[in-house]
Enzyme design. Structure first.
Site, short mmCIF file in Angstrom:
data_model
loop_
_atom_site.label_atom_id
_atom_site.label_comp_id
_atom_site.label_asym_id
_atom_site.label_seq_id
_atom_site.Cartn_x
_atom_site.Cartn_y
_atom_site.Cartn_z
N TRP A 207 0.85 -1.18 0.00
CA TRP A 207 0.00 0.00 0.00
C TRP A 207 0.90 1.25 0.00
O TRP A 207 1.89 1.32 0.73
CB TRP A 207 -0.91 0.01 1.25
CG TRP A 207 -1.68 1.29 1.35
CD1 TRP A 207 -2.76 1.63 0.60
CD2 TRP A 207 -1.42 2.39 2.22
NE1 TRP A 207 -3.19 2.90 0.95
CE2 TRP A 207 -2.38 3.39 1.94
CE3 TRP A 207 -0.45 2.64 3.19
CZ2 TRP A 207 -2.42 4.61 2.60
CZ3 TRP A 207 -0.49 3.86 3.85
CH2 TRP A 207 -1.47 4.82 3.56
N ASP A 375 -15.42 12.13 -2.84
CA ASP A 375 -14.87 10.82 -2.43
C ASP A 375 -15.70 10.25 -1.28
O ASP A 375 -16.85 10.63 -1.05
CB ASP A 375 -13.38 11.00 -2.07
CG ASP A 375 -12.56 9.75 -2.34
OD1 ASP A 375 -12.65 8.80 -1.55
OD2 ASP A 375 -11.81 9.72 -3.35
N ASP A 376 -15.12 9.36 -0.53
CA ASP A 376 -15.77 8.63 0.57
C ASP A 376 -16.46 9.60 1.56
O ASP A 376 -16.02 10.74 1.73
CB ASP A 376 -14.65 7.86 1.30
CG ASP A 376 -15.18 6.74 2.16
OD1 ASP A 376 -16.39 6.65 2.34
OD2 ASP A 376 -14.34 5.96 2.64
N ARG A 455 -9.29 -2.81 7.44
CA ARG A 455 -9.85 -1.45 7.41
C ARG A 455 -11.30 -1.49 7.95
O ARG A 455 -12.20 -0.90 7.37
CB ARG A 455 -9.82 -0.86 6.01
CG ARG A 455 -9.78 0.66 6.03
CD ARG A 455 -10.03 1.25 4.66
NE ARG A 455 -9.83 2.68 4.69
CZ ARG A 455 -10.48 3.55 3.95
NH1 ARG A 455 -11.38 3.14 3.08
NH2 ARG A 455 -10.25 4.83 4.03
N LYS A 489 -15.74 6.76 -9.06
CA LYS A 489 -14.50 6.18 -8.54
C LYS A 489 -14.90 4.90 -7.82
O LYS A 489 -15.61 4.95 -6.81
CB LYS A 489 -13.82 7.16 -7.59
CG LYS A 489 -12.57 6.61 -6.92
CD LYS A 489 -11.85 7.69 -6.11
CE LYS A 489 -10.66 7.14 -5.35
NZ LYS A 489 -9.94 8.15 -4.58
N ASP A 491 -13.95 1.83 -5.75
CA ASP A 491 -12.85 1.48 -4.83
C ASP A 491 -13.03 0.07 -4.29
O ASP A 491 -14.12 -0.51 -4.35
CB ASP A 491 -12.87 2.50 -3.68
CG ASP A 491 -11.52 2.67 -3.01
OD1 ASP A 491 -10.61 1.86 -3.27
OD2 ASP A 491 -11.37 3.63 -2.21
N ASN A 493 -11.16 -2.01 -0.90
CA ASN A 493 -10.08 -1.76 0.06
C ASN A 493 -9.67 -2.92 0.96
O ASN A 493 -9.21 -2.69 2.07
CB ASN A 493 -10.46 -0.57 0.94
CG ASN A 493 -10.29 0.75 0.19
OD1 ASN A 493 -9.21 1.05 -0.29
ND2 ASN A 493 -11.35 1.50 0.07
N CYS A 538 -10.03 1.87 -8.45
CA CYS A 538 -9.18 2.20 -7.32
C CYS A 538 -9.22 1.02 -6.37
O CYS A 538 -10.25 0.36 -6.23
CB CYS A 538 -9.73 3.46 -6.64
SG CYS A 538 -8.84 3.88 -5.14
N ASP A 560 -2.12 5.54 -3.22
CA ASP A 560 -2.53 6.52 -2.21
C ASP A 560 -1.34 7.38 -1.80
O ASP A 560 -1.50 8.34 -1.05
CB ASP A 560 -3.09 5.81 -0.97
CG ASP A 560 -4.58 5.54 -1.12
OD1 ASP A 560 -5.18 6.03 -2.09
OD2 ASP A 560 -5.13 4.84 -0.26
C1 DGJ Z 1 -8.79 4.34 -0.67
C2 DGJ Z 1 -8.48 5.17 -1.88
O1 DGJ Z 1 -7.28 4.75 -2.45
C3 DGJ Z 1 -8.46 6.64 -1.50
O2 DGJ Z 1 -8.12 7.40 -2.63
C4 DGJ Z 1 -9.79 7.03 -0.95
O3 DGJ Z 1 -10.76 6.94 -1.95
C5 DGJ Z 1 -10.14 6.15 0.22
N1 DGJ Z 1 -10.06 4.76 -0.12
C6 DGJ Z 1 -11.52 6.45 0.71
O4 DGJ Z 1 -11.90 5.62 1.72
#
Ligand code: DGJ
Length: 750
Positions: A207, A375-376, A455, A489, A491, A493, A538, A560
């Site tokens: 990361w 974003d988020d 996360r 976007k 994502d 995670n 993403c 990031d």
């Molecule tokens: C991970 C992404 O890589 C960031 O750019 C951002 O969007 C966060 N998540 C938001 O939780």
């Protein structure tokens, strides 16, 4: 004594009682006659898969085996390979088998290994036909292979992209036998490469530090690059590599290079086996790790494409081949210009309200940016998404933060001349969400075991079609929030831990594959309904960067880590395999939020401008002077960004081998170019100037050189008209010696 007598008489009675059964059993296992199924003889022939300047030669032997003779420069008469003697008979059964299966005399790394219903494990594939078709500048060759004992069929499909010198290769495995079979290894492609030295370049990372370069001269035995992360497959390794042939040094401009990349967004495995003859067999495909896949009768498994290219002019040309293919065929939306943008993440994180967003939109518009991306943090009511601890899965607008709703914000952006984008992460749920509570069966879990978090979140089971419908629905419903949404976007995670699927029941080992197919099903539906929406891929930054996802996504968030110094290495590594039009690169605040490093605004812009430019900070924290400078950089970027999106990339200097990183993009007709130069370390002032040898220009053309975004240039030739010949042979010397300094030049033929 009595005991012994009793034991002996019982034993005797048992022998008498069992004797007839034993006799029957012996009769049953009487050895069967061994008959050998006859393999039809075929005509010895050459199958040439050709692009403009490369050639892959397969040789079909009279006994039906198919071997790879050559991948490299084009030889005018491919039939000369009818005389080819691989000299590898005893090692590979019959030459360098094109798609080696476990069985026969092949005892190295297989591309295919199958378990049949009767438990037997041997597969021997023989030539059963070839079919050629052609469309525009893409020639397709299908080679049919067959196992005459089990009925298994394998179609090897090669798509040759003439102009780009790229060959895509995958296999289609059909169970044409009478009972189900289990695929154990089912690689896309295998490539036998002759040589005596192979320098492997591949990437590793984590990361906020993706796509770092590793390089090694391969020794005998097997080197593997792979992932077992499931989702976030590319966070640690990318399914891409370069092989510099017969050398131990990496060159951008010289020597033979084979590059490859697997178009798959899940577990992959690419093995490089240097055999006792010192040649190399590369096997690339889905990682067989915990992924046995049962095929019912008449079912076909289609493996993902392996992208191959050969360059006789070093790594630079190999990258350019893949980039050109990607822009023309491999990336959704190709090289179409994508808007510059302001993203809310690093500027606002989770704490914003309508007012915050409107002011950011105003500022973005004032600086000349073209889109605002929320974003988020905009969703979930019962478990408001005010941190990453809750709310994921509950995709209703948080009306406490944005009472007026998304359409209000999106329409405001449009009224200011900006496009509007919004973030989703639909494959996931926080345990603290209504989704996780109402659909525990949708969570990836296995009975009795802890569902581990990453996360603070769990993974949804995309192998389940109901979950696919839900995830598609999240995209679709988000798009319904406003007709002014231009960009999503998307994502993701977390990786897969301790997998288990309520849906798959006894077929658990299909999970990793079906998850990725599930993602692709969703994205296919997304593209049918939303062909024009720009969708960014993403995954905690660059954890899903591969040509499987890029079929559906326009670009990806490379990392990031927005520190420009770090980005130099990340973007260099990425550029080996992926074109600049896919690399989102943002200017963020200092000290950098990830590294605490402080760089100048100019340096940050000069790095971000070498990809799809964006900003990711709170503009109100910039001084008037900084905002004016941002405006200047954005304006100049817009005037030559078509070169970044569609030009040919030349890497002039590597951040791994020098204190400098430099690259340039040149238009197809060589009439325009943009050159980016960065100095990573302070160099002795006495050095004076650094000379770069530019590439890709027309030596006979005269170019006007204009340094961008400065009042005083560091190049004595600035503003002058200089020949391509001069610039490419030592005339481009600039005063660039300070740590984290940079300069960008625009060149236009006069
Ligand atoms: C991970 C992404 O890589 C960031 O750019 C951002 O969007 C966060 N998540 C938001 O939780």
């Amino acid at each position: 004594m009595n005991k012994i007598v009793r034991f002996l008489s019982i034993a005797a009675a048992m022998i008498i009682a069992l004797a007839p059964a034993y006799a029957r059993k012996v009769k049953k296992v009487a050895p069967k006659e061994h008959t050998t199924v006859e393999i039809p003889k075929v005509t010895k022939q050459v199958i040439a898969v050709e692009t403009s300047s490369t050639q892959l030669i397969l040789l079909v032997n009279a006994n039906g085996t198919v071997q790879t003779c050559h991948y490299g420069r084009k030889i005018a008469d491919p039939n000369e390979f009818l005389n080819y003697n691989s000299g590898l008979g005893s090692l590979y059964g019959d030459g360098a088998v094109t798609y080696p299966a476990q069985g026969g005399r092949f005892i190295s790394e297989p591309a295919l290994s199958v378990k049949y219903a009767d438990g037997y494990r041997n597969t021997e594939l023989y030539f059963a036909g070839v079919n050629r078709t052609s469309k525009d500048l893409v020639n397709t060759t299908e080679v049919l292979l067959k196992d005459y004992v089990t009925g298994l069929e394998v179609k090897l499909v090669y798509d040759a992209y003439l102009k780009e010198d790229v060959i895509l290769s995958h296999s289609e495995i059909t169970n044409a036998g009478k009972a189900p079979v289990t695929l154990i290894d089912y690689a896309s492609s295998s490539m036998y490469v002759r040589g005596d030295k192979f320098l492997l370049t591949h990437t590793y990372g984590d990361w906020a530090a993706e796509m770092q370069i590793d390089r090694e001269v391969l020794t005998h035995n097997i080197k593997v690059i792979e992932t077992k992360r499931g989702t976030q497959a590319t966070q640690w390794n990318n399914p891409s590599f370069m092989l510099s042939l017969n050398t131990d040094s990496f060159s951008e401009t010289d020597g033979d290079v084979i590059a490859g990349s697997l178009a798959w967004s899940g577990n992959f495995r690419i093995s490089f086996e240097k055999d006792v003859t010192h040649n190399l067999n590369v096997v690339a495909g889905i990682n067989p790790f915990s992924s046995e896949y049962e095929l019912a009768q008449n079912q076909t498994f289609i493996t993902p494409d392996m992208i191959w290219t050969f360059s006789s002019e070093g790594a630079g040309q190999a990258s350019r081949n893949i980039h050109a293919w990607a822009r023309n065929f491999g990336v959704y939306g190709g090289a179409a210009i994508k808007p510059t943008l302001l993203n809310s993440w690093e500027g606002a994180y989770f704490s914003f309200n309508t007012e915050t967003l409107l002011r950011m939109i105003d500022d973005a518009a004032a600086m000349g940016l073209e889109m605002f991306v929320l974003d988020d943090g905009w969703f979930a009511m019962d478990y408001p998404r005010d941190s990453d601890k809750q709310g994921l899965g509950d995709w209703e607008v948080n009306t406490k933060k944005i009472p007026e709703g998304i359409d209000y914000i999106a329409s405001y952006a449009h009224s200011k001349g900006l496009k509007f984008g919004i973030w989703i992460e639909p494959e996931m749920a926080n345990p603290k969400s209504n989704l996780a509570k109402t659909h525990p069966d949708w969570i990836v879990r296995s009975p009795g075991r802890e569902i581990y978090q990453q996360r603070n979140q769990w993974l949804l089971d995309l192998s389940n079609p109901d979950v696919q419908d839900f995830v598609y629905g999240v995209f679709d419903n988000t798009m319904q929030l406003s007709k002014n949404i231009d960009y999503i976007k998307f994502d993701s995670n977390r990786p897969v831990y301790s997998y288990g699927s309520d849906y798959l029941g006894k077929d658990q080992s299909k999970f990793y594959v079906d998850y990725v197919q599930g993602l692709y099903n969703i994205m296919r539906r997304v593209r049918e309904k939303y062909p024009d929406t720009i969708v960014q891929c993403c995954s905690s930054g660059g954890a899903r960067v591969d040509y499987g996802s890029l079929k559906y996504f326009n670009e990806y968030w490379a990392s990031d880590d927005t520190d420009a110094m770090e980005r130099i290495k990340i973007q260099y590594g990425t550029s080996l395999f992926y074109p600049a039009c896919t690399i989102a690169s943002h200017v963020s605040a200092v000290p950098n939020h990830q590294t605490t490093n402080v760089t100048s605004l100019k340096f940050r812009f000069d790095v971000a401008c070498s990809g799809r430019l964006g900003m990711e900070l709170q503009p109100k924290n910039l001084t008037e002077e900084e905002r004016a400078f941002a405006d200047r950089c954005i304006t100049s970027y817009k005037s030559w960004r078509d070169l970044v999106f569609a030009g040919d990339l030349y890497r002039i200097s590597s951040p791994y081998e020098s204190d400098y990183y430099a690259l340039m993009y040149v238009s197809e007709d060589k009439s325009r170019a943009v050159v980016f130069t960065y100095c990573a370390n302070y160099l002795n002032r006495a050095i004076g100037t650094k000379t770069f040898t530019l590439q890709g220009l027309d030596p006979s053309k005269k170019y006007k050189v204009t340094e961008q975004n400065v009042d005083k240039s560091i190049f004595s030739g600035n503003g002058k008209t200089l020949s391509g010949e001069y610039l490419m042979n030592g005339g481009f010397n600039i005063k660039l010696f300070k740590t984290m300094s940079s300069a960008v030049f625009y060149l236009e033929a006069q």
